[in-house]
Design a protein around this motif. Structure first.
Motif, mmCIF file in Angstrom:
data_model
loop_
_atom_site.group_PDB
_atom_site.id
_atom_site.type_symbol
_atom_site.label_atom_id
_atom_site.label_comp_id
_atom_site.label_asym_id
_atom_site.label_seq_id
_atom_site.Cartn_x
_atom_site.Cartn_y
_atom_site.Cartn_z
ATOM 1 N N SER A 254 0.939 -0.921 0.115
ATOM 2 C CA SER A 254 0.158 0.046 -0.064
ATOM 3 C C SER A 254 0.815 1.457 0.205
ATOM 4 C CB SER A 254 -1.591 -0.160 1.527
ATOM 5 O OG SER A 254 -1.138 0.724 1.405
ATOM 6 N N ASP A 255 0.749 1.963 -0.625
ATOM 7 C CA ASP A 255 1.568 3.344 -0.753
ATOM 8 C C ASP A 255 0.874 4.142 0.258
ATOM 9 O OD1 ASP A 255 2.639 2.492 -3.030
ATOM 10 O OD2 ASP A 255 0.717 3.076 -4.469
ATOM 11 N N ALA A 256 -0.295 4.231 0.883
ATOM 12 C CA ALA A 256 -1.143 4.991 2.335
ATOM 13 C C ALA A 256 -0.150 4.592 3.021
ATOM 14 C CB ALA A 256 -2.375 4.383 2.698
ATOM 15 N N TYR A 257 -0.015 5.787 3.903
ATOM 16 C CA TYR A 257 1.072 5.659 5.031
ATOM 17 C C TYR A 257 0.332 5.350 6.101
ATOM 18 C CZ TYR A 257 -2.448 8.928 6.739
ATOM 19 O OH TYR A 257 -3.334 9.829 7.763
ATOM 20 N N MET A 258 -1.041 4.882 5.582
ATOM 21 C CA MET A 258 -1.864 4.048 6.585
ATOM 22 C C MET A 258 -3.175 3.076 6.291
ATOM 23 S SD MET A 258 -3.266 4.677 11.064
ATOM 24 C CE MET A 258 -4.246 5.539 10.409
ATOM 25 N N ILE A 259 -3.713 2.000 6.782
ATOM 26 C CA ILE A 259 -3.799 1.768 5.601
ATOM 27 C C ILE A 259 -5.379 1.867 6.633
ATOM 28 C CG2 ILE A 259 -5.356 -1.160 5.991
ATOM 29 C CD1 ILE A 259 -2.725 -1.770 5.278
ATOM 30 N N SER A 260 -6.830 2.273 6.278
ATOM 31 C CA SER A 260 -7.557 2.162 6.751
ATOM 32 C C SER A 260 -8.149 0.988 7.158
ATOM 33 C CB SER A 260 -8.284 3.382 5.778
ATOM 34 O OG SER A 260 -9.736 3.138 6.402
ATOM 35 N N ASP A 261 -8.460 0.713 8.788
ATOM 36 C CA ASP A 261 -9.848 -0.198 9.100
ATOM 37 C C ASP A 261 -10.449 0.354 9.514
ATOM 38 O OD1 ASP A 261 -8.322 1.191 11.408
ATOM 39 O OD2 ASP A 261 -7.137 -0.500 11.354
ATOM 40 N N GLY A 262 -11.821 0.935 9.358
ATOM 41 C CA GLY A 262 -12.081 1.352 9.910
ATOM 42 C C GLY A 262 -12.699 1.694 11.301
ATOM 43 N N CYS A 263 -11.908 2.016 12.405
ATOM 44 C CA CYS A 263 -11.506 1.793 13.514
ATOM 45 C C CYS A 263 -10.833 4.126 13.543
ATOM 46 C CB CYS A 263 -10.222 1.084 14.511
ATOM 47 S SG CYS A 263 -11.033 -0.434 14.408
ATOM 48 N N HIS A 264 -10.640 4.401 14.320
ATOM 49 C CA HIS A 264 -10.104 5.470 14.386
ATOM 50 C C HIS A 264 -8.826 5.493 15.602
ATOM 51 C CE1 HIS A 264 -14.175 7.951 14.075
ATOM 52 N NE2 HIS A 264 -13.634 7.072 13.256
ATOM 53 N N TRP A 265 -7.634 6.196 14.951
ATOM 54 C CA TRP A 265 -6.729 6.405 15.704
ATOM 55 C C TRP A 265 -5.648 7.454 15.951
ATOM 56 C CZ3 TRP A 265 -5.629 0.749 16.889
ATOM 57 C CH2 TRP A 265 -5.467 -0.036 16.219
ATOM 58 N N ARG A 266 -5.076 7.192 17.053
ATOM 59 C CA ARG A 266 -5.100 8.696 17.504
ATOM 60 C C ARG A 266 -2.962 8.366 17.468
ATOM 61 N NH1 ARG A 266 -4.592 11.668 23.134
ATOM 62 N NH2 ARG A 266 -3.419 13.219 22.588
ATOM 63 N N LYS A 267 -2.502 9.249 17.310
ATOM 64 C CA LYS A 267 -0.698 8.602 16.968
ATOM 65 C C LYS A 267 -0.337 9.312 18.046
ATOM 66 C CE LYS A 267 2.951 9.410 13.693
ATOM 67 N NZ LYS A 267 3.447 10.442 12.638
ATOM 68 N N TYR A 268 0.469 8.409 19.026
ATOM 69 C CA TYR A 268 1.028 8.800 20.563
ATOM 70 C C TYR A 268 2.150 8.793 20.126
ATOM 71 C CZ TYR A 268 1.633 3.948 21.517
ATOM 72 O OH TYR A 268 1.932 3.028 21.264
ATOM 73 N N GLY A 269 3.049 8.286 19.311
ATOM 74 C CA GLY A 269 4.188 8.287 19.120
ATOM 75 C C GLY A 269 4.696 8.147 17.831
ATOM 76 N N TYR A 282 3.336 4.750 16.192
ATOM 77 C CA TYR A 282 2.430 4.248 17.205
ATOM 78 C C TYR A 282 1.124 4.736 17.440
ATOM 79 C CZ TYR A 282 6.730 2.382 18.893
ATOM 80 O OH TYR A 282 8.040 2.175 18.282
ATOM 81 N N TYR A 283 -0.299 4.310 17.010
ATOM 82 C CA TYR A 283 -1.330 4.723 17.160
ATOM 83 C C TYR A 283 -1.850 3.645 18.088
ATOM 84 C CZ TYR A 283 -0.041 6.378 12.527
ATOM 85 O OH TYR A 283 0.419 7.197 11.937
ATOM 86 N N ARG A 284 -3.063 4.759 18.442
ATOM 87 C CA ARG A 284 -3.600 4.066 19.681
ATOM 88 C C ARG A 284 -5.184 4.467 19.481
ATOM 89 N NH1 ARG A 284 -1.972 6.780 24.918
ATOM 90 N NH2 ARG A 284 -0.521 5.099 25.025
ATOM 91 N N CYS A 285 -6.012 3.467 19.566
ATOM 92 C CA CYS A 285 -7.261 3.060 19.226
ATOM 93 C C CYS A 285 -8.209 4.289 20.102
ATOM 94 C CB CYS A 285 -8.080 1.965 19.537
ATOM 95 S SG CYS A 285 -9.584 2.058 18.888
ATOM 96 N N THR A 286 -8.657 4.711 19.075
ATOM 97 C CA THR A 286 -9.795 6.501 20.186
ATOM 98 C C THR A 286 -10.848 5.715 19.543
ATOM 99 O OG1 THR A 286 -9.673 7.708 18.113
ATOM 100 C CG2 THR A 286 -7.844 8.316 19.898
ATOM 101 N N MET A 287 -12.146 4.539 19.378
ATOM 102 C CA MET A 287 -13.269 4.481 19.315
ATOM 103 C C MET A 287 -13.546 4.297 20.283
ATOM 104 S SD MET A 287 -13.918 2.135 15.528
ATOM 105 C CE MET A 287 -15.882 3.097 15.889
ATOM 106 N N GLY A 288 -13.314 3.834 21.010
ATOM 107 C CA GLY A 288 -13.828 3.314 22.650
ATOM 108 C C GLY A 288 -12.900 4.634 24.250
ATOM 109 N N SER A 289 -13.377 4.945 24.474
ATOM 110 C CA SER A 289 -13.292 5.729 25.845
ATOM 111 C C SER A 289 -11.808 5.575 26.779
ATOM 112 C CB SER A 289 -13.878 5.889 27.219
ATOM 113 O OG SER A 289 -14.539 3.648 27.629
ATOM 114 N N SER A 290 -11.749 3.879 26.150
ATOM 115 C CA SER A 290 -10.271 3.458 26.866
ATOM 116 C C SER A 290 -9.671 3.077 25.952
ATOM 117 C CB SER A 290 -10.431 3.297 28.290
ATOM 118 O OG SER A 290 -11.502 2.683 28.579
ATOM 119 N N CYS A 291 -9.953 2.590 25.125
ATOM 120 C CA CYS A 291 -9.659 1.553 24.002
ATOM 121 C C CYS A 291 -8.474 1.063 24.474
ATOM 122 C CB CYS A 291 -10.127 1.310 22.568
ATOM 123 S SG CYS A 291 -10.286 0.031 21.685
#
Ligand SMILES: [Zn+2]
Length: 479
Positions: A254-269, A282-291
């Motif tokens: 994939s040429d994309a910098y990240m693959i879309s998987d339907g979840c929301h991710w927040r980059k933390y590092g 490094y990404y963290r899931c942000t779909m849940g409150s504390s996923c």
DNA sequence: CGAGTTTGACCCGCGC
DNA sequence: GCGCGGGTCAAACTCG
């Protein structure tokens, strides 16, 4: 934010994510963003125009008339001064030019407003298309699963595969403990890493798992008991203490910098991995409150077109339809990969990788449990390269002669609900004859995973299931 | 102003 | 004990 950038117009049009989607920020004005209020932006634009028209022109309908009025006034003033007809003609010409310019400005305003409306509409259509795409993927997955279930459950095949499983287990049990690394992994090692001693050459899943699987010293440090005669209960205790989280790694082109998987991710590092020119994000899931789910994204050092995405943990929230529908197949894969050798307490986790590698059809997935992070590696790059052979093989396996088993049958629902509900009461059941389904499962999954966007959701789902499974097994053994 | 990203600092495990 | 490297934190920054 990163997730939002994936669903850009170019991505949806092309069907695949495109690298550097930030270009859309240049392509589309900020006012066209759906996040902001496009109408407000549009309103502001018109407000500025009205201010402009108050001074020189008039609002929409009266532009020309007011200009004519002003022209007459100027003419009368000028003619009173005794100017020549030539000057008057020049003035008229300049007034006509002004009128023409005003009309052009007005037309430009209209065009711009229409353009903005088109942008808004385009954004809306993109969202719709995205939704449709997700639904399509989900339905396709579901259909594939149902077809497999229909073709499954032939007692004869069960027995046949059962025998195959026993044979494989027996063969694995005879292997030396330091040969737990699968041939597939060894092949991948040879292909992907030019420097074995150097870690993170091709991604973290290899630096942590495969490397440690290959290098005896590190294995001994990580799992000193596994190669010995320690009981399985003790092994489990060790595992439970050492295992932090299971992981699923996906290698996809994939040429994309990240693959879309339907979840929301927040980059933390983000860090520069040693031996790789590409940073690891490094990404963290942000779909849940504390996923707790996290993922790492890194581009392969040898082949920058390969994107390595590693998932870790399980979601504690419902997944979007795109990811939910994919769980069906991922559950089957995870079940096959993970629960196979577990019932046989003799060799614990280590042998699973060998079992998997022995399956000729399961040439895209490897399970490495030699590290604190049991990792399933899905190498989907081959399916894209040699599509012909792969498709042929896939069709052959999924034919009515093939079975798709209880993995897609009973276990499926258990794990599906477990995955969606997370930490549900129905863990991964230790079905005795899972390896029988290796061919069918792998082939079906490989066919479905031809979609790059699917791979990420696949990995996320498997990681979730792995985590649940290992945790359950550990707790059961400790009890 | 809130959410997400960037990036240097920090922590921790591992090998020497 | 020390250095290295992976992983995470958190303040500063950006963006909508
Ligand atoms: Zn989540």
């Amino acid at each position: 934010m990163a997730e939002g950038r994936l669903f850009t117009g170019k991505e949806l049009i092309n069907g695949n994510p495109i690298l550097n989607c930030g270009e859309d920020e240049h392509v589309y004005p900020a006012g066209s963003s759906i996040d902001g209020n496009p109408m407000v932006k549009e309103m502001d634009f018109f407000a500025a125009d009205n201010n402009f028209s108050k001074e020189k022109v008039c609002a929409d309908d009266g532009v020309v008339h007011d200009l004519e009025l002003n022209t007459r006034l100027n003419l009368s003033t000028n003619t009173s001064g005794g100017k020549s007809n030539v000057d008057d003609h020049e003035r008229r010409t300049s007034y006509n030019d002004i009128i023409g310019n005003k009309r052009k400005v007005h037309e430009l305003i209209h065009v711009q407003s229409e353009l903005k409306q088109m942008h808004v509409e385009n954004k809306r259509l993109r969202d719709m298309l995205n939704q449709m795409n997700n639904n399509y993927n989900g339905l396709k997955m579901h259909l594939a699963t149902l077809m497999q279930i229909r073709n499954a459950k032939t007692e004869k095949d069960h027995e046949m595969i059962n025998a195959a499983v026993k044979e494989k287990n027996h063969a694995v049990a005879d292997e030396p403990s330091q040969n737990f690394c699968s041939s597939k992994e060894i092949i991948q090692m040879g292909l992907d890493k030019s420097d074995v001693g150097d870690s993170a050459t091709t991604g973290r899943e290899k630096s942590l798992d495969d490397h440690q699987a290959i290098i005896p010293g590190r294995v001994a440090n990580k799992f000193p008991k596994f190669g010995t005669s320690m009981d399985f209960d003790q092994h489990s205790e060790t595992v439970s203490s050492l295992i932090r989280k299971a992981r699923v790694s996906v290698r996809a082109r994939s040429d994309a910098y990240m693959i879309s998987d339907g979840c929301h991710w927040r980059k933390y590092g983000q860090k520069m991995a040693k031996g790789s020119p590409f940073p690891r994000a490094y990404y963290r899931c942000t779909m849940g409150s504390s996923c707790p789910v996290r993922k790492q994204v890194q581009r392969c050092a040898e082949d920058r077109s390969i994107l390595i995405t590693t998932y870790e943990g399980c979601h504690n929230h419902p997944l979007p339809p795109a990811a939910e529908a994919m769980v069906s197949t991922t559950s089957a894969v995870a079940s096959m990969l993970l629960s196979g050798p577990m019932p046989s307490a003799d060799h614990a986790l280590m042998n699973s990788s060998s079992i998997l590698s022995r399956n000729s059809a399961l040439n895209f997935a490897t399970l490495s449990t030699s590290a604190p992070f049991p990792t399933i590696t899905l190498d989907l790059t081959q399916s894209h390269n040699s599509s012909d052979q792969f498709q042929r093989e896939t069709r052959g396996v999924i034919s009515p002669n093939t079975l798709f088993p209880q993995v897609f049958g009973q276990s499926l629902h258990n794990q599906y609900s477990n995955y969606l509900g997370l930490h549900g009461s129905q863990g991964m059941q230790a079905a005795p004859n899972r390896m029988q389904n290796a061919d069918a499962v792998s082939s079906a999954t490989a066919a479905i995973t031809a979609n790059p966007n699917f791979t990420a959701a696949l990995a996320a789902a498997i990681a979730s299931i792995i985590d649940n499974t290992i945790t359950r097994n550990s707790t059961d053994n400790n009890a």
